[in-house]
Design an enzyme around this catalytic site. Structure first.
Site, PDB file in Angstrom:
ATOM      1  N   HIS A 276       1.098  -1.194   0.006  1.00  0.00           N
ATOM      2  CA  HIS A 276      -0.007   0.384   0.110  1.00  0.00           C
ATOM      3  C   HIS A 276       0.825   1.435   0.127  1.00  0.00           C
ATOM      4  O   HIS A 276       1.773   2.062   0.833  1.00  0.00           O
ATOM      5  CB  HIS A 276      -0.881   0.494   1.785  1.00  0.00           C
TER       6      HIS A 276
ATOM      7  N   HIS B 207       1.701   5.115  -1.723  1.00  0.00           N
ATOM      8  CA  HIS B 207       0.574   6.656  -2.884  1.00  0.00           C
ATOM      9  C   HIS B 207       1.904   7.464  -3.486  1.00  0.00           C
ATOM     10  O   HIS B 207       2.571   8.144  -3.510  1.00  0.00           O
ATOM     11  CB  HIS B 207       0.116   7.633  -2.013  1.00  0.00           C
TER      12      HIS B 207
ATOM     13  N   GLN C 145      -9.554   9.158  -5.069  1.00  0.00           N
ATOM     14  CA  GLN C 145      -9.461  10.207  -3.503  1.00  0.00           C
ATOM     15  C   GLN C 145     -10.554  10.684  -3.481  1.00  0.00           C
ATOM     16  O   GLN C 145     -10.936  11.191  -1.740  1.00  0.00           O
ATOM     17  CB  GLN C 145      -8.048  11.028  -4.077  1.00  0.00           C
TER      18      GLN C 145
ATOM     19  N   HIS D  65      -9.028   1.783  -0.036  1.00  0.00           N
ATOM     20  CA  HIS D  65      -9.176   2.028   1.510  1.00  0.00           C
ATOM     21  C   HIS D  65     -10.470   2.229   1.350  1.00  0.00           C
ATOM     22  O   HIS D  65     -11.779   2.487   1.258  1.00  0.00           O
ATOM     23  CB  HIS D  65      -9.365   3.177   1.222  1.00  0.00           C
TER      24      HIS D  65
ATOM     25  N   GLU E 243     -11.137   4.077   6.938  1.00  0.00           N
ATOM     26  CA  GLU E 243      -9.616   4.681   8.049  1.00  0.00           C
ATOM     27  C   GLU E 243     -10.314   5.692   8.708  1.00  0.00           C
ATOM     28  O   GLU E 243     -10.456   7.317   7.772  1.00  0.00           O
ATOM     29  CB  GLU E 243      -8.697   5.315   6.669  1.00  0.00           C
TER      30      GLU E 243
ATOM     31  N   ASP F  23       2.787   3.315   3.058  1.00  0.00           N
ATOM     32  CA  ASP F  23       1.306   3.601   2.917  1.00  0.00           C
ATOM     33  C   ASP F  23       2.035   5.688   2.007  1.00  0.00           C
ATOM     34  O   ASP F  23       1.141   5.907   1.090  1.00  0.00           O
ATOM     35  CB  ASP F  23       0.268   4.287   3.714  1.00  0.00           C
TER      36      ASP F  23
HETATM   37 FE   FE2 Z   1      -3.130   5.118   1.587  1.00  0.00          FE
END
Ligand code: FE2
Length: 434
Positions: free
Chosen positions: A64, A66, A159, A217, A220, A316
């Site tokens: 995971h 970005h 996102q 995701h 979270e 992440d």
């Molecule tokens: Fe993430």
């Protein structure tokens, strides 16, 4: 004639004195004693690596990440509150300023760090809410460029919410058509619980239709009533996607009622849901609305493992709107996961090592991963005797091999003392008890 023979390696499962024979980029033989003195059966090799009894493991894998945001820390400003929501707002400020060249340049720099750290496979989410799909194009290009030395798997990540953000579903489909691999989502960021659940349904149906893996995701949040993981598991079962769907973060599980979790875990296990916890990020982002006690906010890793699920730890973020530290070191990630989940038994510490190697490899459906005959000759030689010591020391990656070729090396870590009557050189490897 072999291309490479590694001799006297210790493997993660504790086997010692192991030899690994490599030809044409693949492992052809692995056995105890191979290549050791007196082993007349060992074939000659162009290159021999004496592992000196230290640990040789398959490469680290990050389930995971970005890559489109990495190394952007400070652009255009830093996250003052340290919350997830300010991070998302800050990313929104940065997006119009991005260029494909700058994204690619930062991503390539991060991939260099990754290779140096023995991290040879990364699943990266890429934001598809920008109609220009600038980051998608940039990372597809990066994926091609790094392919000889790093597997980059891309997730189409809406996102700003696939239902909440106008045009996001079309952009997500375009990104998949352009070559992005996996279907992503963010149900807890949709406007209502109902539309969050609807987003899970829509995205799982799309993945089923296109034959793609899913990695969302999910939840979270510190809100114990954020229960999209339940919908994700139920949709996985309904659509026959068992073993192909991953829930990332799942932090609300930390705060959920125990009775509800006792009902949820069997459903997740039935769906063979993959789980990614991101310990560095969630120990800093979660609990920000608490006074004291402050919740840790990481999902229930030991309980998920006990229920038979595959659990990986992801990095992440590194130097981006959400996280101001990091250096592609998956042992740093494993160490934080171990501490936050209190996984301190010998078996649990080994599970933390698995969470940055074999477990994420399984979630990514990586082909040819492992140290067995037939696998790709990808491995890392660590300055540690076992996986626990590797975590304890964030062990130096003495050498990193990809397809049988050395792609990175780091000198052994050592320190020189200037103390009267004490040895001049410090060795941090453990001796007592073997
Ligand atoms: Fe993430």
């Amino acid at each position: 004639m072999l291309d490479l023979l590694v001799r006297n390696a210790t493997l993660a499962d504790g086997q010692r004195g192991v030899g690994i024979a490599v030809k044409d980029g693949r492992i052809v033989e692995v056995r105890e004693g191979l290549g050791l003195a007196g082993d007349s059966a060992a074939p000659p090799a162009h290159e021999v690596l004496d592992a000196e009894g230290l640990l040789v493991t398959p490469p680290f894998v990050d389930a995971h990440f970005h890559m489109d945001a990495t190394l952007s820390y400070g652009l255009p400003r830093v996250n003052a509150s340290g919350t997830l929501l300010e991070g998302i707002a800050l990313w929104g400020e940065l997006k119009p300023l991005l260029t494909a060249e700058a994204i690619a340049e930062r991503a390539l720099a991060y991939c260099d760090w990754a290779v140096a750290r023995g991290l040879l496979a990364i699943r990266s989410h890429v934001d598809v809410c920008d109609p220009r799909l600038l980051a998608v194009q940039a990372l597809l290009d990066v994926k091609k460029r790094v392919a000889p030395y790093l597997d980059l798997q891309l997730v189409a990540f809406p996102q700003d919410g696939v239902l909440r953000s106008p045009g996001a579903i079309e952009n997500l489909k375009r990104a998949l058509a352009m070559g992005v691999d996996v279907v992503g989502g963010i149900p807890h960021f949709e406007r209502t619980m109902q539309s969050g659940a609807e987003s899970v349904r829509v995205l799982c149906e799309l993945a089923a239709e296109l034959g793609r893996l899913v990695d969302m995701h999910c939840d979270e949040s510190d809100d114990p009533l954020s229960r999209h993981v339940e919908t994700l598991a139920a949709e996985t079962v309904r659509l026959g996607l068992q073993g192909r769907v991953t829930g990332s973060h799942l932090t609300s599980m930390h705060s959920m009622d125990n009775y509800y979790v006792s009902k949820l875990l069997p459903l997740m296990a039935e769906a063979r849901l993959g789980v990614v916890a991101n310990p560095l990020i969630n120990i800093t982002l979660q609990g920000r609305h608490d006074t004291y006690p402050k919740r840790r906010g990481m999902t229930r890793v030991p309980e998920l493992l006990a229920a038979g699920m595959t659990v990986a730890f992801g990095h992440d973020c590194v130097l981006d709107p959400w996280y101001s530290l990091g250096s592609a070191d998956m042992l740093d990630v494993a160490s934080m996961g171990l501490h936050v989940a209190q996984m301190t038994s010998q078996a649990a510490m080994r599970q933390c090592f698995d969470a940055v190697t074999v477990a994420p490899a399984r979630l990514l459906h990586l082909e040819g991963y492992g140290l067995e005959p037939g696998c790709h000759a990808d491995f890392v030689w660590l300055q540690a005797r076992d996986p626990i010591e590797a975590i304890r020391l964030r062990a130096t990656r003495l050498a990193v091999y990809r397809r049988g070729k050395r792609v990175a090396e780091t000198p052994p870590a050592t320190a020189a003392l200037s103390l009267p009557g004490r040895p001049g050189r410090v060795d941090f490897l453990q001796r007592a008890g073997g």
